[in-house]
Design an enzyme around this catalytic site. Structure first.
Site: not given
Ligand code: EPZ
Length: 417
Positions: A22-23, A92, A116, A121-123, A304, A396
């Site tokens: 999926k991811n 997302r 979810c 989840r900030p960007i 995950d 999903r």
């Molecule tokens: C991906 O999310 C996956 N989703 C998530 O899987 C997975 O849990 C995560 O990576 C970690 O492995 C998808 O690929 C669609 P991150 P992503 O950016 O990319 C913080 C599932 O169950 N952060 O690595 O959104 C954030 O808050 C899903 O399949 C910031 O602060 O994760 C988190 O604490 C859920 N600012 C950490 O970093 C940002 O701009 C990791 O987030 C981005 C992230």
């Protein structure tokens, strides 16, 4: 609304075939718009996130053809229009259209993404990277507007190894002028898969899968082709199921190397597990040892798989400690597990799980994708009937879950209510 009904406590045996990740798929689909022409993605999982992304491609006037698990995307007539809130909020991964449209069109209007409810989840890391490449980013309410006259390659240091930001910044820089280096990049297996797709389109990317990715911009990308790698999270979920109620349950079409953090824990717990070249065979044992788990970025224990793993810890002989470090809200499944007879105490992002507990069926609710998967595992382990509400969360990310589980002997049914 959909509801899942499970008659638990049956031994499951046979083969479960794992689909595409999926991811990875949710990034590969938006990546297609970087190419001029037709691209092909094979082994796309049959999940509702796939359909939500296809709907966005259609809003952008792309031609999409889905035949079984092969998706062909023709971007020849792409029209860069607003991606509305209803569509971006469905998942997302809609935010991957930010990097991809910025890269190709130098202009994006898109609403804030959904996904979810597992934390804030900030960007900001994505946005800071787009700005470093020369984009201006403004917001109007929940809408983002990203634009650039041109994007110029640069050094970008991620303050956290964010999966999404690493991918989005690869998208934004493949067509930029000059060289971009992403430092402290995420190393998840999916990132290599996505880089390979971009390379098949003519992109110049090295280092994907390490913490330093170098991208040298090119003028144009042509149609590409990729096969989605096997879903290590779907595989991990069913491997844990095998440890709960399996008898030689064989999880097939996988890359065991991507699951080492899980399989080494299962060995520590004295599970009956055999790791082969592209499959894992696992059976339930009576005397599982407790263990301590801390989730980490890849190659650490995946966040995950944490929620499904907590179900196995309820069956271990003693006290296990579980610590989540990525998402602040990944304990939504615990009240349901406790209702089913588990003994779990949550404190912030950690929990203490005392086992073994005899789980019994009850009516519970899926609060998120992996928390929902955890409830499926609990329902299949418990005696009696478990009813899981809000099953949409699970659909999903787990393709054909009802069929895959029924095929190995589970009594499971999804009903529309
Ligand atoms: C991906 O999310 C996956 N989703 C998530 O899987 C997975 O849990 C995560 O990576 C970690 O492995 C998808 O690929 C669609 P991150 P992503 O950016 O990319 C913080 C599932 O169950 N952060 O690595 O959104 C954030 O808050 C899903 O399949 C910031 O602060 O994760 C988190 O604490 C859920 N600012 C950490 O970093 C940002 O701009 C990791 O987030 C981005 C992230």
């Amino acid at each position: 609304m959909k509801q899942m009904v499970i008659e638990g406590n049956n031994i499951l045996t046979g083969d479960i075939h794992i689909g595409g990740a999926k991811n990875s798929a949710v990034a590969l689909i938006p990546a297609s718009i970087l190419a001029n022409g037709t691209s092909t993605i094979k082994n796309v999982p049959n999940i509702s996130d796939r359909d939500a992304l296809i709907d966005i491609l259609k809003i952008l006037n792309c031609d999409v053809d889905l035949e079984e698990s092969t998706l062909k995307i023709d971007t020849t007539n792409l029209k860069n229009t607003l991606i509305d809130e209803e569509h971006s909020k469905k998942l997302r991964a809609s935010y991957y259209f930010m990097g991809a449209l910025l890269g190709r069109e130098k202009y994006v209007e898109i609403y804030i993404p959904g996904g979810c409810n597992i934390g804030a989840r900030p960007i900001d890391i994505h946005i800071d990277g787009f700005k470093a490449l020369g984009a201006t980013v403004t917001t109007e309410g929940n809408k983002y507007i990203l634009k650039a006259d041109k994007l110029i390659g640069t050094d970008i240091y991620l303050r956290f190894q964010s999966v999404g930001a690493t991918i989005n910044l690869m998208f934004a820089s493949v067509l930029a002028e000059g060289k971009t280096i992403i430092h402290n990049a995420a190393k998840e297996a999916e990132i290599e898969n996505i880089a390979d797709y971009l390379i098949s389109m003519g992109a110049n990317i090295t280092g994907a899968g390490t913490d330093e990715i170098t991208i040298v911009g090119v003028n144009k990308l042509h149609g590409g082709e990729i096969t989605v790698l096997p879903d290590r999270i779907e595989a991990g979920t069913y491997i844990i199921l095998g440890a709960l109620v399996g008898k030689n349950l064989c999880i097939k079409s996988i890359i065991p190397k991507h699951l080492e953090a899980l399989t080494s824990k299962l060995k520590d717990m004295a599970s009956d597990i055999t790791i082969n070249e592209d499959n894992i065979v696992i059976s339930k044992v009576d005397n599982l040892k407790p263990t301590n788990i801390k989730t980490l970025v890849y190659p650490g224990f995946p966040t995950d798989i944490g929620q499904p793993m907590s179900v196995l810890l309820t069956q271990a002989n003693g006290t296990s400690l579980f610590e989540e470090t990525i998402w602040e809200n990944r304990m939504g499944h615990v009240p349901s597990l406790n209702k089913m007879g588990a003994n779990i105490t949550v404190k912030g992002m950690s929990s203490m799980i005392i086992g073994p507990s005899k789980l019994h069926g009850d009516e519970v609710v899926a609060t998120d994708l992996r928390g929902g998967a955890a409830l499926v595992l609990a329902g299949l382990t418990a005696t009696g009937t478990t009813v899981i509400n809000d099953v949409e969360h699970i659909l999903r990310g787990y393709e054909n879950i009802e069929e895959k589980l029924a095929q190995v002997g589970a009594k499971i049914e999804i009903k529309e209510i």
